[in-house]
Motif scaffolding. Structure first.
Motif, mmCIF file in Angstrom:
data_model
loop_
_atom_site.group_PDB
_atom_site.id
_atom_site.type_symbol
_atom_site.label_atom_id
_atom_site.label_comp_id
_atom_site.label_asym_id
_atom_site.label_seq_id
_atom_site.Cartn_x
_atom_site.Cartn_y
_atom_site.Cartn_z
ATOM 1 N N VAL A 7 0.810 -1.228 0.000
ATOM 2 C CA VAL A 7 0.000 0.000 0.000
ATOM 3 C C VAL A 7 0.841 1.276 0.000
ATOM 4 C CG1 VAL A 7 -1.761 1.311 1.228
ATOM 5 C CG2 VAL A 7 -1.991 -1.170 0.988
ATOM 6 N N PRO A 8 1.747 1.487 0.982
ATOM 7 C CA PRO A 8 2.500 2.759 0.982
ATOM 8 C C PRO A 8 3.343 2.957 -0.276
ATOM 9 C CG PRO A 8 2.742 1.598 3.075
ATOM 10 C CD PRO A 8 2.134 0.632 2.109
ATOM 11 N N ILE A 9 4.108 1.932 -0.652
ATOM 12 C CA ILE A 9 4.985 2.056 -1.819
ATOM 13 C C ILE A 9 4.150 2.197 -3.092
ATOM 14 C CG2 ILE A 9 6.761 0.913 -3.206
ATOM 15 C CD1 ILE A 9 7.731 -0.461 -0.673
ATOM 16 N N GLY A 10 3.072 1.407 -3.200
ATOM 17 C CA GLY A 10 2.239 1.457 -4.390
ATOM 18 C C GLY A 10 1.589 2.812 -4.583
ATOM 19 N N ILE A 11 1.066 3.405 -3.517
ATOM 20 C CA ILE A 11 0.411 4.710 -3.629
ATOM 21 C C ILE A 11 1.446 5.803 -3.918
ATOM 22 C CG2 ILE A 11 -0.813 6.483 -2.310
ATOM 23 C CD1 ILE A 11 -2.466 4.327 -1.064
ATOM 24 N N ALA A 37 4.644 -8.973 -3.490
ATOM 25 C CA ALA A 37 4.325 -7.556 -3.358
ATOM 26 C C ALA A 37 4.799 -6.764 -4.571
ATOM 27 C CB ALA A 37 4.954 -6.994 -2.085
ATOM 28 N N ILE A 38 5.948 -7.132 -5.114
ATOM 29 C CA ILE A 38 6.468 -6.456 -6.309
ATOM 30 C C ILE A 38 5.488 -6.613 -7.466
ATOM 31 C CG2 ILE A 38 8.290 -6.514 -8.060
ATOM 32 C CD1 ILE A 38 10.243 -7.271 -5.815
ATOM 33 N N VAL A 39 4.990 -7.813 -7.654
ATOM 34 C CA VAL A 39 4.032 -8.066 -8.740
ATOM 35 C C VAL A 39 2.736 -7.286 -8.503
ATOM 36 C CG1 VAL A 39 2.759 -9.837 -9.999
ATOM 37 C CG2 VAL A 39 5.021 -10.353 -9.086
ATOM 38 N N ALA A 40 2.271 -7.274 -7.262
ATOM 39 C CA ALA A 40 1.031 -6.569 -6.936
ATOM 40 C C ALA A 40 1.169 -5.065 -7.172
ATOM 41 C CB ALA A 40 0.641 -6.847 -5.488
ATOM 42 N N ILE A 41 2.281 -4.496 -6.765
ATOM 43 C CA ILE A 41 2.510 -3.060 -6.958
ATOM 44 C C ILE A 41 2.570 -2.735 -8.439
ATOM 45 C CG2 ILE A 41 4.194 -1.206 -6.637
ATOM 46 C CD1 ILE A 41 4.921 -2.529 -3.953
ATOM 47 N N VAL A 76 -0.138 -12.428 -16.622
ATOM 48 C CA VAL A 76 0.799 -11.554 -15.908
ATOM 49 C C VAL A 76 1.646 -12.366 -14.929
ATOM 50 C CG1 VAL A 76 0.954 -9.684 -14.226
ATOM 51 C CG2 VAL A 76 -0.625 -9.495 -16.150
ATOM 52 N N THR A 77 0.990 -13.261 -14.189
ATOM 53 C CA THR A 77 1.704 -14.063 -13.196
ATOM 54 C C THR A 77 2.717 -14.991 -13.840
ATOM 55 O OG1 THR A 77 -0.282 -14.012 -11.817
ATOM 56 C CG2 THR A 77 1.421 -15.603 -11.239
ATOM 57 N N MET A 78 2.353 -15.595 -14.959
ATOM 58 C CA MET A 78 3.287 -16.503 -15.641
ATOM 59 C C MET A 78 4.524 -15.764 -16.116
ATOM 60 S SD MET A 78 2.100 -19.463 -15.306
ATOM 61 C CE MET A 78 3.303 -20.291 -16.358
ATOM 62 N N VAL A 79 4.352 -14.530 -16.588
ATOM 63 C CA VAL A 79 5.502 -13.735 -17.024
ATOM 64 C C VAL A 79 6.410 -13.420 -15.834
ATOM 65 C CG1 VAL A 79 6.214 -11.503 -17.955
ATOM 66 C CG2 VAL A 79 4.323 -12.742 -19.011
ATOM 67 N N TRP A 80 5.813 -13.033 -14.714
ATOM 68 C CA TRP A 80 6.614 -12.710 -13.536
ATOM 69 C C TRP A 80 7.269 -13.949 -12.925
ATOM 70 C CZ3 TRP A 80 8.542 -8.326 -11.811
ATOM 71 C CH2 TRP A 80 7.976 -7.135 -12.252
ATOM 72 N N ARG A 81 6.617 -15.078 -13.008
ATOM 73 C CA ARG A 81 7.245 -16.312 -12.519
ATOM 74 C C ARG A 81 8.476 -16.644 -13.352
ATOM 75 N NH1 ARG A 81 3.305 -21.202 -10.849
ATOM 76 N NH2 ARG A 81 5.394 -22.048 -10.521
ATOM 77 N N TRP A 82 8.409 -16.364 -14.628
ATOM 78 C CA TRP A 82 9.566 -16.581 -15.493
ATOM 79 C C TRP A 82 10.674 -15.585 -15.143
ATOM 80 C CZ3 TRP A 82 10.983 -13.280 -19.840
ATOM 81 C CH2 TRP A 82 12.085 -13.758 -20.541
ATOM 82 N N ILE A 83 10.302 -14.353 -14.866
ATOM 83 C CA ILE A 83 11.294 -13.340 -14.490
ATOM 84 C C ILE A 83 11.990 -13.719 -13.187
ATOM 85 C CG2 ILE A 83 11.584 -10.936 -13.724
ATOM 86 C CD1 ILE A 83 9.349 -10.172 -15.673
#
Length: 296
Positions: free
Chosen positions: A85-89, A161-165, A124-131
């Protein structure tokens, strides 16, 4: 007689009003109110199978509050909120300010930042899992390391959290951008005449004026973070040793209700989550009086 005709016209207008809002009211009752009431009743029951339940009283809540796994999931959920929340906002507000500046191709940049919201979460999740892959992931290749981003219990929540942000920045930035564009330019012109710096203008004009929109985004982002499920479900496998460190309340609800078949216990988890959201939202509404400026 004229007064009677006006009364009849008013009644017709009122009836048409009810007809127009009826679909929304029916949808709210059928899709939100009734399921919540049913969940509340189920939280005091034991599921016997085939749609039958037996009243258990507060047994599900007693079992839930005595479960270390439940408290771990509660902490994971709160920790996820703290991370996102703080970093994302902050990043969303920064992007909104940059998009509000006089730069070329603002519409293109706006579409690029908003793109993650229209992409399928699974893709999106599959791309980030590969990353984040330990052996052949792009991130470890760039860093020259073999960090276990998804399987290390100490950093798996940070990875999620990185993916969510990243996924939410665009949507929040567009909302904040609309708030920034409603600020009258005359405030900044007067501040320039008075010799105020850009930093002073930000804290004295921009931040107070955009605070109502910021407050709405804050509520939405906290609620979304507390209800996180799909991201963790797709990022973390059942056999992942870091699952316990990433399991949220909604993920625990899914496991108890649809894997273990303990729907009464799962319903108690949902009620606890709703109560948690309610308490945090109440504190937000109390605290917003000190920092949200509704004056135009």
């Amino acid at each position: 007689m004229g007064k009677g005709k006006m009364s009849a016209a008013a009644r017709r207008e009122q009836n048409w009003g009810w007809i127009m809002v009826a679909p929304t009211i029916i949808g709210l009752v059928v899709l939100n109110v009734y399921p919540f009431v049913q969940t509340l009743i189920m939280s005091f029951s034991t599921h016997l199978g085939f749609g039958t339940y037996e009243f258990r009283g507060i047994g599900n809540y007693v079992e839930m509050f005595q479960s270390p796994e439940f408290w771990k999931a509660t902490w994971n959920t709160i920790y996820f909120c703290i991370l996102t929340v703080p970093i994302g906002i902050f990043l969303s507000l920064l992007v909104a300010i940059l998009l509000n500046a006089k730069i070329k191709g603002k519409s293109a940049f706006r579409a690029i930042f908003f793109l993650p919201m229209v992409c399928a979460p699974a893709a999106v999740t599959m791309v980030w899992r590969w990353i984040f892959n330990t052996e052949y992931g792009v991130l470890n290749s760039l860093l020259g390391t073999k960090i276990s981003w998804v399987t290390n219990p100490n950093i798996v929540m940070i990875t999620c959290a990185i993916v969510a942000i990243w996924s939410a920045i665009g949507y929040d930035a567009v909302l904040l951008l609309s708030g920034l564009q409603n600020i009258s330019k005359s405030y900044y012109e007067a501040a320039d005449i008075d010799g105020a710096s850009k930093v002073t203008q930000f804290f004295s004009i921009t931040l107070p004026m955009v605070s109502p929109t910021l407050f709405v985004v804050l509520i939405m982002r906290i609620m979304s973070s507390i209800k996180v499920y799909d991201l963790i479900y797709m990022m973390i496998d059942e056999a992942n040793p870091a699952l316990t460190s990433a399991q949220s309340l909604m993920f625990l609800f899914y496991r108890e209700s649809f894997v273990a078949g303990n729907r009464g216990y799962g319903s108690a988890i949902v009620i606890w989550t709703v109560a948690l959201i309610g308490v945090i939202t109440a504190f937000q509404f109390i605290g917003q009086k000190k920092w949200v400026n509704y004056e135009v």
